[in-house]
Structures are given as structure tokens and as C-alpha cells.
Design a protein around this motif. Structure first.
Motif, PDB file in Angstrom:
ATOM      1  N   PHE A  33       8.991   9.433  -9.980  1.00 36.82           N
ATOM      2  CA  PHE A  33       8.422   8.265 -10.805  1.00 36.82           C
ATOM      3  C   PHE A  33       9.521   7.194 -10.765  1.00 36.82           C
ATOM      4  O   PHE A  33       9.219   5.944 -10.926  1.00 36.82           O
ATOM      5  CB  PHE A  33       7.777   8.528 -11.902  1.00 36.82           C
ATOM      6  CG  PHE A  33       6.500   9.194 -11.488  1.00 36.82           C
ATOM      7  CD1 PHE A  33       5.505   8.672 -10.945  1.00 36.82           C
ATOM      8  CD2 PHE A  33       6.307  10.721 -11.920  1.00 36.82           C
ATOM      9  CE1 PHE A  33       4.285   9.372 -10.475  1.00 36.82           C
ATOM     10  CE2 PHE A  33       4.979  11.246 -11.658  1.00 36.82           C
ATOM     11  CZ  PHE A  33       3.884  10.536 -10.958  1.00 36.82           C
ATOM     12  N   SER A  34      10.931   7.465 -10.978  1.00 44.55           N
ATOM     13  CA  SER A  34      12.081   6.398 -11.011  1.00 44.55           C
ATOM     14  C   SER A  34      12.095   5.785  -9.612  1.00 44.55           C
ATOM     15  O   SER A  34      12.238   4.653  -9.473  1.00 44.55           O
ATOM     16  CB  SER A  34      13.209   7.260 -11.519  1.00 44.55           C
ATOM     17  OG  SER A  34      13.418   7.962 -12.628  1.00 44.55           O
ATOM     18  N   ASP A  35      11.887   6.681  -8.680  1.00 42.30           N
ATOM     19  CA  ASP A  35      11.841   5.928  -7.388  1.00 42.30           C
ATOM     20  C   ASP A  35      10.353   5.039  -6.973  1.00 42.30           C
ATOM     21  O   ASP A  35      10.478   3.999  -6.687  1.00 42.30           O
ATOM     22  CB  ASP A  35      11.815   6.875  -6.058  1.00 42.30           C
ATOM     23  CG  ASP A  35      13.253   7.402  -6.006  1.00 42.30           C
ATOM     24  OD1 ASP A  35      14.219   6.837  -6.855  1.00 42.30           O
ATOM     25  OD2 ASP A  35      13.417   8.181  -5.089  1.00 42.30           O
ATOM     26  N   VAL A  36       9.321   5.475  -7.660  1.00 44.05           N
ATOM     27  CA  VAL A  36       8.278   4.653  -7.685  1.00 44.05           C
ATOM     28  C   VAL A  36       8.464   3.359  -8.336  1.00 44.05           C
ATOM     29  O   VAL A  36       8.049   2.162  -8.022  1.00 44.05           O
ATOM     30  CB  VAL A  36       6.984   5.303  -8.383  1.00 44.05           C
ATOM     31  CG1 VAL A  36       6.103   4.246  -8.619  1.00 44.05           C
ATOM     32  CG2 VAL A  36       6.402   6.402  -7.384  1.00 44.05           C
ATOM     33  N   THR A  37       9.329   3.333  -9.592  1.00 44.94           N
ATOM     34  CA  THR A  37       9.476   2.299 -10.222  1.00 44.94           C
ATOM     35  C   THR A  37      10.339   1.377  -9.613  1.00 44.94           C
ATOM     36  O   THR A  37      10.476  -0.024  -9.433  1.00 44.94           O
ATOM     37  CB  THR A  37      10.109   2.538 -11.643  1.00 44.94           C
ATOM     38  OG1 THR A  37       9.356   3.164 -12.342  1.00 44.94           O
ATOM     39  CG2 THR A  37      10.613   1.454 -12.428  1.00 44.94           C
ATOM     40  N   LYS A  38      11.584   1.891  -8.691  1.00 47.32           N
ATOM     41  CA  LYS A  38      12.412   1.282  -7.995  1.00 47.32           C
ATOM     42  C   LYS A  38      11.720   0.572  -6.854  1.00 47.32           C
ATOM     43  O   LYS A  38      11.704  -0.727  -6.656  1.00 47.32           O
ATOM     44  CB  LYS A  38      13.394   2.320  -7.290  1.00 47.32           C
ATOM     45  CG  LYS A  38      14.400   1.611  -6.461  1.00 47.32           C
ATOM     46  CD  LYS A  38      15.572   2.746  -6.154  1.00 47.32           C
ATOM     47  CE  LYS A  38      15.322   3.484  -5.345  1.00 47.32           C
ATOM     48  NZ  LYS A  38      16.293   4.450  -4.747  1.00 47.32           N
ATOM     49  N   LEU A  39      10.612   1.242  -6.398  1.00 50.47           N
ATOM     50  CA  LEU A  39       9.652   0.716  -5.282  1.00 50.47           C
ATOM     51  C   LEU A  39       8.995  -0.609  -5.614  1.00 50.47           C
ATOM     52  O   LEU A  39       9.142  -1.437  -5.052  1.00 50.47           O
ATOM     53  CB  LEU A  39       8.764   1.499  -4.947  1.00 50.47           C
ATOM     54  CG  LEU A  39       7.449   1.316  -3.780  1.00 50.47           C
ATOM     55  CD1 LEU A  39       8.074   1.058  -2.647  1.00 50.47           C
ATOM     56  CD2 LEU A  39       6.440   2.299  -3.806  1.00 50.47           C
ATOM     57  N   GLU A  40       8.637  -0.708  -6.701  1.00 52.63           N
ATOM     58  CA  GLU A  40       7.937  -1.764  -7.568  1.00 52.63           C
ATOM     59  C   GLU A  40       8.807  -3.064  -7.617  1.00 52.63           C
ATOM     60  O   GLU A  40       8.747  -4.145  -7.152  1.00 52.63           O
ATOM     61  CB  GLU A  40       7.100  -1.397  -8.918  1.00 52.63           C
ATOM     62  CG  GLU A  40       6.050  -0.549  -8.777  1.00 52.63           C
ATOM     63  CD  GLU A  40       5.837   0.132 -10.056  1.00 52.63           C
ATOM     64  OE1 GLU A  40       6.416  -0.190 -11.175  1.00 52.63           O
ATOM     65  OE2 GLU A  40       4.537   0.542 -10.273  1.00 52.63           O
ATOM     66  N   SER A  41      10.125  -2.757  -8.404  1.00 50.98           N
ATOM     67  CA  SER A  41      11.088  -3.684  -8.308  1.00 50.98           C
ATOM     68  C   SER A  41      11.714  -3.971  -6.906  1.00 50.98           C
ATOM     69  O   SER A  41      11.802  -5.519  -6.818  1.00 50.98           O
ATOM     70  CB  SER A  41      12.088  -3.388  -9.198  1.00 50.98           C
ATOM     71  OG  SER A  41      12.949  -2.287  -8.605  1.00 50.98           O
ATOM     72  N   SER A  42      11.859  -3.289  -6.000  1.00 49.49           N
ATOM     73  CA  SER A  42      12.734  -3.524  -4.545  1.00 49.49           C
ATOM     74  C   SER A  42      11.330  -4.510  -3.855  1.00 49.49           C
ATOM     75  O   SER A  42      11.429  -5.577  -3.329  1.00 49.49           O
ATOM     76  CB  SER A  42      12.384  -2.311  -3.811  1.00 49.49           C
ATOM     77  OG  SER A  42      13.673  -1.717  -4.377  1.00 49.49           O
ATOM     78  N   GLU A  43      10.040  -4.237  -4.189  1.00 47.12           N
ATOM     79  CA  GLU A  43       8.911  -4.941  -3.507  1.00 47.12           C
ATOM     80  C   GLU A  43       9.092  -6.502  -4.066  1.00 47.12           C
ATOM     81  O   GLU A  43       8.790  -7.320  -3.184  1.00 47.12           O
ATOM     82  CB  GLU A  43       7.623  -4.423  -3.883  1.00 47.12           C
ATOM     83  CG  GLU A  43       6.458  -5.126  -3.270  1.00 47.12           C
ATOM     84  CD  GLU A  43       5.093  -4.225  -3.302  1.00 47.12           C
ATOM     85  OE1 GLU A  43       4.368  -4.180  -2.355  1.00 47.12           O
ATOM     86  OE2 GLU A  43       4.664  -4.051  -4.483  1.00 47.12           O
ATOM     87  N   LYS A  44       9.183  -6.575  -5.529  1.00 47.96           N
ATOM     88  CA  LYS A  44       9.302  -7.995  -6.074  1.00 47.96           C
ATOM     89  C   LYS A  44      10.432  -8.754  -5.599  1.00 47.96           C
ATOM     90  O   LYS A  44      10.157 -10.094  -5.328  1.00 47.96           O
ATOM     91  CB  LYS A  44       9.322  -7.705  -7.537  1.00 47.96           C
ATOM     92  CG  LYS A  44       8.069  -7.347  -8.115  1.00 47.96           C
ATOM     93  CD  LYS A  44       8.047  -7.258  -9.578  1.00 47.96           C
ATOM     94  CE  LYS A  44       6.760  -6.686 -10.173  1.00 47.96           C
ATOM     95  NZ  LYS A  44       6.803  -6.481 -11.565  1.00 47.96           N
ATOM     96  N   GLU A  45      11.528  -8.035  -5.225  1.00 45.80           N
ATOM     97  CA  GLU A  45      12.713  -8.553  -4.638  1.00 45.80           C
ATOM     98  C   GLU A  45      12.660  -8.917  -3.195  1.00 45.80           C
ATOM     99  O   GLU A  45      13.553  -9.480  -2.830  1.00 45.80           O
ATOM    100  CB  GLU A  45      13.971  -7.836  -5.118  1.00 45.80           C
ATOM    101  CG  GLU A  45      14.376  -7.753  -6.650  1.00 45.80           C
ATOM    102  CD  GLU A  45      15.173  -6.464  -7.082  1.00 45.80           C
ATOM    103  OE1 GLU A  45      15.747  -5.986  -6.090  1.00 45.80           O
ATOM    104  OE2 GLU A  45      15.532  -6.303  -8.216  1.00 45.80           O
ATOM    105  N   GLY A  46      11.736  -8.577  -2.609  1.00 41.58           N
ATOM    106  CA  GLY A  46      11.660  -8.539  -1.279  1.00 41.58           C
ATOM    107  C   GLY A  46      12.732  -7.535  -0.412  1.00 41.58           C
ATOM    108  O   GLY A  46      12.736  -7.916   0.755  1.00 41.58           O
TER     109      GLY A  46
END
Length: 110
Positions: A33-46
């Protein structure tokens, strides 16, 4: 819960359970779930490469009950053209969200 998704034209079975969290940490050394959170922020950052890395790690762990392949072998079996198939990638993301009990895009896991 079990679902089947198309990956490079092949049906890939995915299964989630509480063990998924343990298996993810055991396989990749990070928390799911830390990686899922990282996924969400990475998606926003492109940051596309980081998004893809996390998505395929999750897909691999969810598929692991049905394969003996290593992560490297699993990735080697995926054709590069998948990266240009937005519909297939979106379907995979939605299936992951469903299997993990939330949305990959804006919700925390339930």
C-alpha cells in the motif's frame, strides 16, 4: 477475490487475499500500500516509468498463485506494444483497484 484480465491478448488470472500483502513485501521488499500511494503520486507527477513499474509488480504478485515464473520471466513475456494500449492499461489498473478494495486513482484501500 479472483479476476481475469487480458494482458497481451492472453487471459491472466489474478487473485487477492490478505496474503497478497505479505507476498508483495517478500517478493519486492516494499510495502504494497506504500507502493500504491507512490503510484498515485507518480501518476499525478507524470512519472510514467514509475507508474508502470508499480502496476506490473502488483499484477505479478496477484498472478503469482497461478505461475512458477520469476518476475523477470513474467516481464520478458510481455510485449512492449502493451505500453501503447491505453485501454488495456486502464483495464488492468481498474482490476487492481477492485482486487485491492479501492481505487488506484483516489481512494485508500478499504
Amino acid at each position: 477475490m479472483e479476476k481475469t484480465v487480458k494482458l497481451n491478448g492472453e487471459d491472466i488470472r489474478l487473485k487477492s487475499s490478505l496474503f497478497t500483502i505479505i507476498e508483495y513485501r517478500s517478493t519486492f521488499g516494499t510495502e504494497l500500500f506504500s507502493d500504491v500511494t507512490k503510484l498515485e503520486s507518480s501518476e499525478k507527477e507524470g512519472n510514467v516509468s514509475e507508474v508502470l513499474e508499480v502496476i506490473f509488480k502488483i499484477v505479478y504478485v496477484l498472478h503469482k498463485p497461478f505461475t512458477k515464473k520469476s518476475y523477470e520471466e513474467f516481464l520478458q513475456g510481455i510485449d512492449f506494444t502493451l505500453l501503447s494500449d491505453v485501454g488495456e492499461l486502464e483495464n488492468i489498473s481498474h482490476t487492481i483497484a477492485e482486487l485491492l478494495g479501492g481505487s488506484v486513482n483516489n481512494e485508500s484501500p478499504k
